[in-house]
Design a protein around this motif. Structure first.
Motif, PDB file in Angstrom:
ATOM      1  N   ASP A  70       0.825  -1.211   0.000  1.00  0.00           N
ATOM      2  CA  ASP A  70       0.000   0.000   0.000  1.00  0.00           C
ATOM      3  C   ASP A  70       0.860   1.262   0.000  1.00  0.00           C
ATOM      4  OD1 ASP A  70      -2.075  -1.751   0.155  1.00  0.00           O
ATOM      5  OD2 ASP A  70      -2.884  -1.019   2.046  1.00  0.00           O
ATOM      6  N   GLU A  72       0.903   5.822   0.396  1.00  0.00           N
ATOM      7  CA  GLU A  72       0.231   7.029   0.895  1.00  0.00           C
ATOM      8  C   GLU A  72       0.707   8.216   0.070  1.00  0.00           C
ATOM      9  OE1 GLU A  72      -0.502   8.418   5.250  1.00  0.00           O
ATOM     10  OE2 GLU A  72       1.326   9.445   4.588  1.00  0.00           O
ATOM     11  N   GLN A 171      -4.569   6.983   1.502  1.00  0.00           N
ATOM     12  CA  GLN A 171      -3.852   5.711   1.637  1.00  0.00           C
ATOM     13  C   GLN A 171      -4.546   4.714   0.712  1.00  0.00           C
ATOM     14  OE1 GLN A 171      -5.196   6.923   4.923  1.00  0.00           O
ATOM     15  NE2 GLN A 171      -3.396   8.223   5.138  1.00  0.00           N
TER      16      GLN A 171
END
Length: 241
Positions: A70, A72, A171
């Motif tokens: 992931d 951000e 995010q």
């Protein structure tokens, strides 16, 4: 470099400057380190700044693993103008008034784009169609049908609304296009929008805290640059492997 010298391996975090490609950063790293085996995790558009992870030597083997994590981003979108690239680098294709848009409307629209949903990738992207990157087809004025892709947003925050500008933090999953996020929010608001600023602040557990600047990458001694590497052993610990 001496053939018998072992090639240093690890991940080097770079804070990419604006108006350069991710490949430009790789080219600088290859020159500064004298190492050819260098790749990067997750392309950043020339307009974007922030975290670019370089995988060096044996670390190239975990490139896909690191890219799957992931991310951000901190970004800004500007309402009232749609561009052909979905960001400020493109040509404006439509302008519409945004005076009917309210702060509440902006917040409600952002709230729709959470959890799992699908995105249609932009035409100006590195995704390939029959082996040819879409951005090359776009340059020729061609448009092809892009399949929607499953992505997700795990969290977001709106930090400033001063219309036509909206600042946000998001995010998100691998494969998420922040440009498309801005474009789609603008479309839902009925006035269009484009991404006007973007900075990647995190990828997996890596942040800008240990990143070096492009100037440092160009000018620091090779030994100092190698000392900035995050080792494969440390990466295993960070990932809980």
């Amino acid at each position: 470099m001496d053939q018998n010298e072992q090639i240093p391996s690890g991940v080097l975090l770079v804070d990419k400057a604006q108006d350069m490609t991710s490949h430009d950063v790789v080219a600088i790293a290859r020159r500064s380190l004298g190492i050819k085996k260098i790749g990067h995790c997750g392309t950043l558009d020339p307009m974007a700044t922030g975290l670019l992870m370089l995988v060096i030597g044996k670390a190239t083997k975990i490139q896909d693993l690191l890219m799957s994590e992931d991310k951000e981003y901190v970004g800004s979108l500007t309402l009232g103008a749609t561009t052909n690239t979905q960001d400020a680098k493109g040509e404006i294709v439509e302008e519409r008034p945004y005076d009917e848009v309210s702060e509440e409307g902006v917040r409600e629209t952002f709230a729709k784009y959470t959890g799992h949903f699908e995105q249609i990738p932009p035409m100006v992207s590195a995704i390939k169609k029959d082996g040819v990157p879409l951005y090359k087809l776009a340059r020729k004025g061609q448009e092809v049908v892009r399949e929607p892709r499953p992505i997700y947003v795990t969290g977001y925050e709106i930090s400033r609304i001063e219309l036509p500008e909206v600042d946000f933090v998001v995010q998100c999953s691998k494969g998420f296009y922040v440009r498309t996020y801005a474009h789609d929010i603008g479309a839902d608001l009925g006035c269009g929008a484009h991404l006007s600023a973007l900075r990647r602040t995190r990828s997996g557990k890596f942040t800008l805290e240990r990143a070096i600047t492009v100037d440092q990458l160009k000018n620091e001694d090779r030994a100092d640059l190698v000392n900035s590497f995050i080792s494969l052993a440390e990466i295993s610990l960070m990932r809980g492997a």
